[in-house]
Design an enzyme around this catalytic site. Structure first.
Site, PDB file in Angstrom:
ATOM      1  N   SER A  20      30.067  23.387  36.399  1.00 11.66           N
ATOM      2  CA  SER A  20      31.275  24.200  36.569  1.00 11.66           C
ATOM      3  C   SER A  20      32.186  24.085  35.355  1.00 11.66           C
ATOM      4  CB  SER A  20      32.022  23.798  37.844  1.00 11.66           C
ATOM      5  OG  SER A  20      32.336  22.430  37.857  1.00 11.66           O
ATOM      6  N   THR A 152      54.426  64.669  50.593  1.00 10.73           N
ATOM      7  CA  THR A 152      53.552  64.053  51.598  1.00 10.73           C
ATOM      8  C   THR A 152      52.251  64.824  51.461  1.00 10.73           C
ATOM      9  OG1 THR A 152      54.249  65.551  53.347  1.00 10.73           O
ATOM     10  CG2 THR A 152      55.471  63.491  53.171  1.00 10.73           C
ATOM     11  N   HIS A 153      51.144  64.159  51.635  1.00 10.28           N
ATOM     12  CA  HIS A 153      49.821  64.763  51.388  1.00 10.28           C
ATOM     13  C   HIS A 153      49.714  65.295  49.962  1.00 10.28           C
ATOM     14  CE1 HIS A 153      49.478  64.881  55.855  1.00 10.28           C
ATOM     15  NE2 HIS A 153      50.756  65.224  55.781  1.00 10.28           N
ATOM     16  N   SER A 274      41.597  60.203  22.096  1.00  6.69           N
ATOM     17  CA  SER A 274      40.182  60.529  22.273  1.00  6.69           C
ATOM     18  C   SER A 274      39.550  60.627  20.898  1.00  6.69           C
ATOM     19  CB  SER A 274      40.049  61.854  23.005  1.00  6.69           C
ATOM     20  OG  SER A 274      38.778  62.424  22.754  1.00  6.69           O
ATOM     21  N   LYS A 280      44.483  64.646  22.813  1.00  7.01           N
ATOM     22  CA  LYS A 280      44.512  63.784  23.989  1.00  7.01           C
ATOM     23  C   LYS A 280      45.403  62.564  23.844  1.00  7.01           C
ATOM     24  CE  LYS A 280      41.360  64.171  27.181  1.00  7.01           C
ATOM     25  NZ  LYS A 280      41.699  64.077  28.574  1.00  7.01           N
ATOM     26  N   ASN A 282      45.599  59.522  26.588  1.00 12.32           N
ATOM     27  CA  ASN A 282      45.079  59.142  27.903  1.00 12.32           C
ATOM     28  C   ASN A 282      45.786  57.924  28.479  1.00 12.32           C
ATOM     29  OD1 ASN A 282      43.149  61.208  27.961  1.00 12.32           O
ATOM     30  ND2 ASN A 282      41.712  59.985  26.747  1.00 12.32           N
ATOM     31  N   GLU A 287      45.077  53.441  34.184  1.00  9.06           N
ATOM     32  CA  GLU A 287      43.771  53.540  34.853  1.00  9.06           C
ATOM     33  C   GLU A 287      43.144  52.159  35.027  1.00  9.06           C
ATOM     34  OE1 GLU A 287      41.660  57.556  33.584  1.00  9.06           O
ATOM     35  OE2 GLU A 287      42.682  56.623  31.914  1.00  9.06           O
ATOM     36  N   TYR A 314      33.450  18.939  52.359  1.00 13.09           N
ATOM     37  CA  TYR A 314      33.104  19.638  51.125  1.00 13.09           C
ATOM     38  C   TYR A 314      31.635  20.046  51.085  1.00 13.09           C
ATOM     39  CZ  TYR A 314      32.439  20.525  46.127  1.00 13.09           C
ATOM     40  OH  TYR A 314      32.129  21.098  44.924  1.00 13.09           O
ATOM     41  N   GLN A 319      32.515  25.066  44.957  1.00 10.56           N
ATOM     42  CA  GLN A 319      32.710  25.110  43.509  1.00 10.56           C
ATOM     43  C   GLN A 319      32.895  26.557  43.043  1.00 10.56           C
ATOM     44  OE1 GLN A 319      30.760  22.260  40.793  1.00 10.56           O
ATOM     45  NE2 GLN A 319      29.467  23.991  40.212  1.00 10.56           N
ATOM     46  N   LYS A 322      36.589  28.855  42.194  1.00 11.66           N
ATOM     47  CA  LYS A 322      37.479  29.020  41.045  1.00 11.66           C
ATOM     48  C   LYS A 322      37.334  30.332  40.292  1.00 11.66           C
ATOM     49  CE  LYS A 322      37.237  24.248  40.935  1.00 11.66           C
ATOM     50  NZ  LYS A 322      36.031  24.464  41.736  1.00 11.66           N
TER      51      LYS A 322
HETATM   52  N1  ARG Z   1      32.770  20.466  40.331  1.00 13.82           N
HETATM   53  C1  ARG Z   1      33.081  20.352  41.711  1.00 13.82           C
HETATM   54  C2  ARG Z   1      33.851  21.562  42.214  1.00 13.82           C
HETATM   55  O1  ARG Z   1      34.392  22.289  41.437  1.00 13.82           O
HETATM   56  C3  ARG Z   1      33.858  19.152  42.057  1.00 13.82           C
HETATM   57  C4  ARG Z   1      33.033  18.046  42.503  1.00 13.82           C
HETATM   58  C5  ARG Z   1      32.717  18.063  43.883  1.00 13.82           C
HETATM   59  N2  ARG Z   1      32.112  16.939  44.364  1.00 13.82           N
HETATM   60  C6  ARG Z   1      30.890  16.778  44.703  1.00 13.82           C
HETATM   61  N3  ARG Z   1      30.407  15.994  45.308  1.00 13.82           N
HETATM   62  N4  ARG Z   1      29.981  17.324  44.567  1.00 13.82           N
HETATM   63  O2  ARG Z   1      33.885  21.838  43.385  1.00 13.82           O
END
Ligand code: ARG
Length: 457
Positions: A20, A152-153, A274, A280, A282, A287, A314, A319, A322
């Protein structure tokens, strides 16, 4: 880090799927801060010697300085930001580094880092939205009297003012900010010290680390603490809602900037040309704001689906929490900035807006309302009479107020000369002075309240 129980190292596939660090290195500041707070607490509680605690904290500062100067190194075999930092710490300070992980786990560590990160993201988007609100209020004040068609519409409905229209978005972003603030409040509890899932036998002080990291208090249940990603979902769902508002505003600018509308000239700085059509200009930024909303909503859906079937506590699926949050945050902050520039710098073509408001029988409701008020006719009947007047005007290709009194009286004898005063677009907006209505006097009240709320003096 877990080699003791293994006869063989991970395959290259294992290393790659497990890593990660390519994305969670974005957490490095939070990771260092949380580790420093944990080390100081271990020292204060006598779990590690004061000397070791000091060495760890100073070492973490050195690691941070290296990250700041050179970036975070990406070694997949170290998996994530937590191991990357700990291993560099060990290189710098030696054996004492191995004591940092006492009474904690990467499970509470990542939950803590991520909460801190989301908290910062909320603070950033809040500042961005405040700037956007200020821009809206400034432009609304400029255009409290500028008349445009309300739709409206997407069909001409009744005249409104541009100030009123812009203040509608002020309200949406006010609610968005309150949603983010609410998410922040719930997120602001410290999971640190929950350890892997069950808590720890070491005499740690979770209040102390919570306080050091600016959390309101420690979380109440260790299992929940390492399994909970509600805080990230609250953020993403607030972001998704906000992105819908940004997208609708962007969409209006796109429509308004089109030649048949011609309500606005977009700032050059937020438009593109363009390569083939020289004329143009744009609305690409708008957008993309509209497009980004799709990705932000997708991020929220992505994490919801990741979380939906996970047993406590967990699991490595988590993971994957994120990337959607990081992506949503960066798209959202760009979108807010783009729309702030757009609102602040757009040239509104109030002549075109007014002209459009005068077409399309936008004041037909005012004729019906006049019949109710002046002639005591029930609204349903007045609606019908007005419909006949619109039909006649339309068949001649003229505006309602261009019909002669004789024409109007042929439709209903109770119509009098006074009706013409009610049929202008000015009269139409001025009369709508109900609380929150489009009358300039009302819009100015709302603007004054908004200025007050934003501390604009
Ligand atoms: N890299 C992991 C995460 O982002 C954290 C570690 C998690 N712990 C584990 N046992 N595996 O979720």
């Amino acid at each position: 880090m877990w080699g003791g129980r293994f006869a063989e190292g991970p395959s290259s596939i294992m290393r790659e799927i497990n890593a990660s660090i390519p994305f969670d290195k974005a957490l490095w500041r939070q990771d260092i801060a949380a580790s420093k707070a944990h080390a100081a607490m271990l020292g204060a509680c006598g779990i590690v010697s004061a000397e070791d605690a000091k060495a760890i904290e100073a070492g973490l500062d050195r690691v941070a300085a290296e990250y700041e100067a050179e970036g975070v190194p990406e070694d997949w075999s170290l998996e994530d930001i937590h191991m990357t930092t700990e291993s560099r710490l060990a290189e710098l300070i030696g054996a004492a580094a191995g004591r940092l992980h006492t009474g904690r786990s990467r499970n509470d560590q990542v939950a803590t880092d991520f909460r801190l990160w989301v908290r910062d993201a909320i603070d950033q988007v809040d500042a961005g939205l405040e700037a956007l609100q200020r821009a809206l209020v400034m432009r609304a004040a400029e255009h409290a009297d500028s008349i445009m068609p309300g739709f409206t519409h997407l069909q001409t409905a009744q005249p409104v003012t541009l100030g009123h229209h812009l203040m509608a978005y002020y309200e949406m972003f006010r609610r968005d900010r309150s949603r983010f603030a609410d998410a922040r409040k719930r997120a602001n509890e410290s999971p640190l010290g929950s350890a892997a899932l069950a808590g720890t036998g070491f005499p740690i002080d979770r209040e102390m680390t919570a306080q050091a990291l600016g959390f309101d208090k420690p979380t109440a249940n260790s299992l929940d603490s390492v399994s909970d990603r509600d805080f990230a979902l609250d953020y993403l769902m607030s972001a998704a809602q906000c992105s819908l508002h940004l997208s609708r505003l962007a969409e209006e600018f796109i429509i308004w900037a089109s030649q048949p509308f011609g309500f606005v000239r977009l700032p050059d700085s937020l438009s593109t040309g363009s390569s083939i059509m020289p004329q143009k200009k744009n609305p690409d930024a708008a957008e993309l704001v509209r497009g980004h909303a799709g990705r932000i909503v997708g991020s929220a859906v992505s994490l919801m689906v990741t979380m939906k079937g996970l047993p406590l506590a967990y699991s490595k699926d988590m993971q994957d929490d994120k990337p959607p949050v990081f992506e949503a945050a960066s798209l959202l902050s760009l979108s807010v900035a783009a729309m702030t520039g757009m609102v602040a710098e757009a040239q509104f073509r109030t002549d075109r807006m007014r002209q459009a408001a005068e077409l399309g029988y936008a004041t037909a409701t005012d004729l019906a309302d006049w019949l109710v008020r002046q002639a005591g006719i029930p609204f349903r009947e007045a609606h019908h009479i007005t419909g006949a007047a619109v039909k006649l005007a339309e068949s001649r290709g003229i505006a309602l107020e261009a019909l002669s009194l004789a024409d109007l009286q042929a439709i209903d004898a109770r119509i009098g000369e006074g009706v013409y005063a009610a049929l202008s677009v000015e009269a139409s907006v001025a009369v709508r002075a109900s609380h929150g209505g489009t009358a300039p006097v009302e819009v100015r009240k709302r603007i004054a309240e908004a200025r007050e709320a934003l501390g604009m003096g």
